[in-house]
Write a protein that holds these residues in place. Sequence first.
Motif: not given
Length: 271
Positions: A93-97, A103-108
């Motif tokens: 995933g990738f996380v915007h800090l 933290r805003t998280i997108t998981i793949v």
Amino acid sequence: MTRFAVVGHVEWIEFALVSHVPVPGEIIDARSGFHEAAGSAAVAAVQLAKLAGGVDFFTALGDDERGRQSQERLRELGVTVHAAWRDTPTRWGFVHLDDDAERTITIVGDRLAPHGADDLPWDRIEGADAVFVSGGDEAAMRHARRARLLVATPRAAATLSGIQVDALVGSGKDRLEQIAPLDPPPHLVVTTRGAEGGEWHGTEHREGTFKAAAIEGDVVDAYGAGDTFAAGLTYALGAGYDTDAALAFAARAGAANLTGRGPYAGQLTAP
């Protein structure tokens, strides 16, 4: 000497430090970035390793570069990793800090969790003071129940039916961590509410609230604070703390996590 275990999943996370989360169609530049082996169970395992001097972590990883990097990194952090290898890619995933420390998280990808039939040293859970679970099939949860205490996140609820959970730890703010009813009911149910503290419900109609701990330093980011809280609770209950003292310790662990970049820099060390 107390002994702990974790059963659950890993996510390889790419972090980006940004001023704000981009709105639809926007392109922004990250000030910097880094990557880490993370996810609920991994974060809990590292915190327990720091508090107890080690932890057995039962998981599943894709037989790919992210999986191998995850195993290596967690071992560097003091975790004894027992991994079942899958043909499915390791979840990432990738996380915007952002500048508000959120933290805003997108998981793949699919969450990979261990199965009780995997060739893992499940006997090491026997006699452990406490185990934290974030996922696994029904047979893996039965192995986890061999510990003296079983602490779970609601993400594991689907495979916990018929298993006595000692403490269920969820979030009143995260939809993926909403408390779900279990049969039999857990001995202790804890709902966290961030800076507002939280509440707990126990057997025999016992209930109460707890306060958030004071944050000793600047808030850097929120990634992993909830999972670190759960690990702190697992440690404290396994070490024999009563409910109020265990929740106070868990709140301190969660608050400390906020002061470090990423999931591990702010975590507590052995008390």
